[in-house]
Design a protein around this motif. Structure first.
Motif, mmCIF file in Angstrom:
data_model
loop_
_atom_site.group_PDB
_atom_site.id
_atom_site.type_symbol
_atom_site.label_atom_id
_atom_site.label_comp_id
_atom_site.label_asym_id
_atom_site.label_seq_id
_atom_site.Cartn_x
_atom_site.Cartn_y
_atom_site.Cartn_z
ATOM 1 N N GLN A 194 -10.257 -9.073 -1.051
ATOM 2 C CA GLN A 194 -9.399 -10.036 -0.347
ATOM 3 C C GLN A 194 -8.363 -9.325 0.520
ATOM 4 O O GLN A 194 -8.100 -9.739 1.656
ATOM 5 N N ASP A 195 -7.776 -8.255 -0.002
ATOM 6 C CA ASP A 195 -6.795 -7.502 0.785
ATOM 7 C C ASP A 195 -7.453 -6.789 1.962
ATOM 8 O O ASP A 195 -6.847 -6.633 3.025
ATOM 9 N N PRO A 201 -1.844 0.492 -2.366
ATOM 10 C CA PRO A 201 -0.742 1.461 -2.421
ATOM 11 C C PRO A 201 -0.758 2.374 -3.640
ATOM 12 O O PRO A 201 -0.092 3.400 -3.651
ATOM 13 N N HIS A 202 -1.506 1.980 -4.682
ATOM 14 C CA HIS A 202 -1.487 2.755 -5.926
ATOM 15 C C HIS A 202 -2.898 3.179 -6.334
ATOM 16 O O HIS A 202 -3.521 2.570 -7.206
ATOM 17 N N LYS A 255 0.137 3.967 4.449
ATOM 18 C CA LYS A 255 1.468 4.045 5.053
ATOM 19 C C LYS A 255 1.583 3.207 6.310
ATOM 20 O O LYS A 255 2.546 2.450 6.494
ATOM 21 N N HIS A 256 0.623 3.325 7.209
ATOM 22 C CA HIS A 256 0.722 2.619 8.494
ATOM 23 C C HIS A 256 0.654 1.103 8.323
ATOM 24 O O HIS A 256 1.340 0.363 9.031
ATOM 25 N N LEU A 257 -0.171 0.632 7.393
ATOM 26 C CA LEU A 257 -0.254 -0.811 7.138
ATOM 27 C C LEU A 257 1.057 -1.354 6.604
ATOM 28 O O LEU A 257 1.546 -2.398 7.061
ATOM 29 N N THR A 258 1.628 -0.666 5.624
ATOM 30 C CA THR A 258 2.867 -1.159 5.025
ATOM 31 C C THR A 258 4.033 -1.070 6.011
ATOM 32 O O THR A 258 4.914 -1.926 6.015
ATOM 33 N N GLU A 259 4.024 -0.041 6.871
ATOM 34 C CA GLU A 259 5.072 0.067 7.894
ATOM 35 C C GLU A 259 4.996 -1.075 8.896
ATOM 36 O O GLU A 259 6.024 -1.476 9.467
ATOM 37 N N LEU A 260 3.798 -1.616 9.106
ATOM 38 C CA LEU A 260 3.639 -2.763 10.007
ATOM 39 C C LEU A 260 4.105 -4.068 9.370
ATOM 40 O O LEU A 260 4.233 -5.081 10.048
ATOM 41 N N PHE A 283 0.365 -6.329 0.348
ATOM 42 C CA PHE A 283 -0.838 -6.423 -0.470
ATOM 43 C C PHE A 283 -0.685 -7.494 -1.546
ATOM 44 O O PHE A 283 0.367 -7.609 -2.168
ATOM 45 N N THR A 284 -1.726 -8.279 -1.732
ATOM 46 C CA THR A 284 -1.746 -9.218 -2.857
ATOM 47 C C THR A 284 -2.001 -8.458 -4.150
ATOM 48 O O THR A 284 -1.455 -8.790 -5.197
#
Length: 305
Positions: free
Chosen positions: A205-206, A229-230, A278-283, A287-288
């Protein structure tokens, strides 16, 4: 938006279409009839099918291209013939898309194209961000490096390019998890080798949500690690899976045995890639499923219902 989607009937593509409701979608598929069956969960009124890109002389009518097409990399041993299929199924389709984008006077605003974390090679315990050095050799690197090089040729001031370095995608109906389950259900599951290698996993899903997010985010371009992320080690993954299935996980599959069974492709099981998005979270993407156990619990709940 009008979205051109390749690989739309694959594991990720089928899920992605659920997240593209409200958009007009054109799916490239070798068999439109089979595609309609595979996508029976979708709203047919917003989906068209084509069986070859030569149907188009340009992509002026397309807003976003999402390119997920490719022969499954882990389905068979890597014979010379299979390697050729894996490469050409990715490179040829991507080159055709790039050529059509370049022929367009009003090209798509975005090309989102597949890749994989295998491009980094074995990084042991090192945290792997998008700027990490790439592998210097190895088949996964060769496939992905050329795949990305071709896709980047579409970049211009009119078209942004997003490259998806995808990890191990986990879902309730197929993918890597389906291959992992049988030994665990029989009570003979366990770690691969030492179990210390990191597994860059992501919930299906993510995966779909992230792709849709990149399609809609006007500032998104460049490389994106498509992984949670983990990340966890193979041993931690094994323990979590056994716990949720309520099965033992005492077996160890030695590396030499998997080399014997799978040949060169066994490196997919033993290369350690502690990838971080990193780039996804910076945008601003959220995440579910950031942690493994909640992700696995949701997947098995979905399988039971």
């Amino acid at each position: 938006m009008h979205i051109l989607l390749t690989g739309g009937t694959g594991f990720i593509g089928c899920e992605l279409i659920k997240h593209l409701t409200g958009h007009q979608i054109t799916v490239l598929t070798r068999s439109p009839k089979k595609a309609k069956t595979a996508l029976k969960h979708a709203d047919f009124s917003n989906i068209d099918y084509i069986n070859k890109l030569s149907s188009f002389s340009d992509l002026n009518h397309i807003d976003v291209v999402i390119n997920l097409a490719g022969e499954p990399i882990a389905a068979k041993r890597w014979s010379s013939e299979q390697k050729q299929k894996i490469c050409q199924s990715r490179w040829n389709t991507t080159q055709q898309l790039v050529d059509l984008i370049k022929k367009s006077s009003h090209p798509p605003k975005c090309l989102i194209s597949g890749s994989a974390v295998g491009i980094y090679g074995d990084k042991d315990k090192q945290q792997v961000y998008e700027n990490a050095p790439l592998a210097k050799n190895g088949f996964p690197y060769q496939v992905c490096q050329q795949w990305e090089t071709i896709a980047l040729k579409a970049h211009s001031d009119k078209t942004r390019v997003c490259l998806l370095r995808t990890g191990i995608v986990l879902g309730s109906d197929g993918g890597a998890l389906a291959a992992m389950l049988p030994p665990f259900k029989l009570g003979v599951g366990g770690k691969m080798g030492t179990g210390e290698q990191y597994m860059p996993w992501i919930h299906l899903q993510d995966t779909a949500r992230a792709i849709a997010y990149l399609a809609n985010h006007n500032k998104a371009s460049g490389v994106f690690n498509l992984s949670a992320p983990h990340p966890v080690t193979n041993l931690a993954f094994t323990d979590s899976l056994a716990k949720i299935l309520k099965r033992p996980a005492f077996m160890t599959t030695p590396k030499w045995l998997m080399n014997l069974i799978m040949g060169e492709s066994s490196q997919l099981l033993f290369d350690s890639v502690r990838a971080k998005p990193k780039h996804l979270t910076e945008l601003g993407f959220i995440f579910t499923f950031s942690h493994l156990e909640p992700a696995l619990k949701q997947i098995f709940h979905a399988r039971e219902n």
